[in-house]
Scaffold this active site. Sequence first.
Site, mmCIF file in Angstrom:
data_model
loop_
_atom_site.group_PDB
_atom_site.id
_atom_site.type_symbol
_atom_site.label_atom_id
_atom_site.label_comp_id
_atom_site.label_asym_id
_atom_site.label_seq_id
_atom_site.Cartn_x
_atom_site.Cartn_y
_atom_site.Cartn_z
ATOM 1 N N GLU A 155 7.428 2.015 15.159
ATOM 2 C CA GLU A 155 8.466 2.350 14.187
ATOM 3 C C GLU A 155 8.056 3.992 14.020
ATOM 4 O OE1 GLU A 155 8.799 0.154 10.555
ATOM 5 O OE2 GLU A 155 6.769 -0.510 10.579
ATOM 6 N N CYS A 180 -2.966 1.470 6.850
ATOM 7 C CA CYS A 180 -3.476 0.803 7.987
ATOM 8 C C CYS A 180 -4.211 1.599 9.073
ATOM 9 C CB CYS A 180 -2.173 0.434 8.464
ATOM 10 S SG CYS A 180 -0.856 1.606 8.577
ATOM 11 N N GLU A 219 3.249 -4.335 12.368
ATOM 12 C CA GLU A 219 2.360 -3.285 12.211
ATOM 13 C C GLU A 219 1.131 -3.890 11.478
ATOM 14 O OE1 GLU A 219 0.261 -1.101 10.814
ATOM 15 O OE2 GLU A 219 1.814 0.017 9.665
ATOM 16 N N ASN A 269 0.955 -1.184 0.036
ATOM 17 C CA ASN A 269 0.038 -0.151 0.172
ATOM 18 C C ASN A 269 0.812 1.298 0.191
ATOM 19 O OD1 ASN A 269 0.721 -0.865 2.657
ATOM 20 N ND2 ASN A 269 -0.956 -0.049 3.497
#
Length: 486
Positions: A466, A290, A256, A158
């Site tokens: 992250e 996300c 994630e 993505n």
Amino acid sequence: MGNVQSTENLKSYKMFVGGAWVETSETSAVVNPATGEKIAEVPIATIEELNLAVKAAKDAFDHGEWRDFQPVERGRLLYKVANLIRQNQKEIAEIEMLDTGKPFNIAMFEVEIGARYYEFYAGVADKIMGETIPIKDGILDFTKREPLGVTAHIIPWNGPFQMTSRSVAPALATGNTVVIKPAQETPLSTLKLAEILDEAGVPKGVVNVVTGSGRVVGNALATHPDIRHITFTGSVETGKTIMKAAAENITPVTLELGGKSPQVVFADADLEEAAKVVASAITLNTGQVCSAGSRLLVERSVHKEFVEKVKTHMETLKIGSSEDNADIGPLITKNQLETVEAYVQYAKDNGAKIHCGGKRPNIDSNGFYYEPTLVDGIAPDSKLAQEEIFGPVLVVLPFDTKEEALEIANGTEFGLSAGIWTSNINTAHWLADRIKSGQVYINSYSVGTGVEIPFGGSKKSGIGREKGLEALKYYTEVKNVAIKYM
Ligand code: NDP
């Protein structure tokens, strides 16, 4: 470019192992989601080839010139990478646009974010410090933060360029070596990145890119005994598989895994501003983000009014390819399009009200397009309000009190992002304190580029963080040294 051969409309890529561009006997097709046409062939690595990449990264970590790079030199190298990315920004964005279908201006923005990661971590490469710990006279005790070794980066489709950069930059800044496995759908910008890293002077073997399927190549990477950290972004199911694989070698993971993020809108909010941002937070990248704000929790007294405002914003978005100067592009694959359609059909079959969208747009293209869709009249525990759809589908869930809003907001398996819209500072803090989520935005959503701030999730949204300085902890381990001198 040495790693790409072009015929009229088709490019054949090689992969990057041990500082060399490598061909394989088998290849897979890369498709442009905006047209459905095949645009490139990339290698399918065998497990032996994957093992060679890990060996190259391990040799580079154990013996290569990378070990002699002082922290300040690693920083300078990363600045050079950032500069080269900017010099090649247009070319990389064009690759990303063709590979992912995202509009060119969004691709340009994401490439700039990619450059920002190298720049940000360049600046901290020589500021990663330990501490001294007072014990007693005659003992000097100190800690060092050391690199882990070979790190694996398993990337989704993505936002390939910026997501690869967000984990590779801190891994390199801290002195690790890297093996990247991009998604089969979108490997092209990662291969371009390898070329840039090579041109910048990253020593041979320090970064390797291996293409192929997650099931075979990704799995072999995750189970490899020489991998000392895995960074993965993607689905919960694959995240679980990777975590189990990592357990075999006690390999640390950063996962994630997406979300079902709430946007909580109170009646006293700036409804105009909130509606604009709520609509954009579910349609950016066609909802394939996300942290997409995919549940709209709205105070019942403004339910009708607010839904109308969001609908208006959604309906004004232009759908199409970059050539059409569109705001939103296609979904990544036909399969993803059909998945989104199936969710909306399920809602329709169960009596939901579709305020807008709910179908493919009427445009002359074989691309995988879907209209921004606003679904109302479903229960908070229904499938549509619980599962990550990964498309431009926003579900509306009205509430009467802040306590009820909290219960709905926390009532999924996820906990990635949350938006709170109110002019009451007490309500904002009350909710921000109680929402189970990696990040909370108040009267905004996903502000800035996010490079500097920690990002990650609670519950099934993942493990670890992250971005920002926080990410450095995951690419280093602490060694304690105690010296007795008296
Ligand atoms: P996956 O999680 O399966 O894929 C993400 C990456 O993991 C890809 O590089 C993939 O390889 C790789 N992979 C797949 N299986 C394994 C394995 N067993 N071991 C190691 N690596 C593996 O996501 P999908 O592409 O299938 O998308 C499905 C759903 O996941 C989406 O609809 C969305 O809900 C969610 N998703 C969430 C993302 C996020 O940003 N959090 C990003 C992408 C998806 P390959 O695809 O090449 O086979």
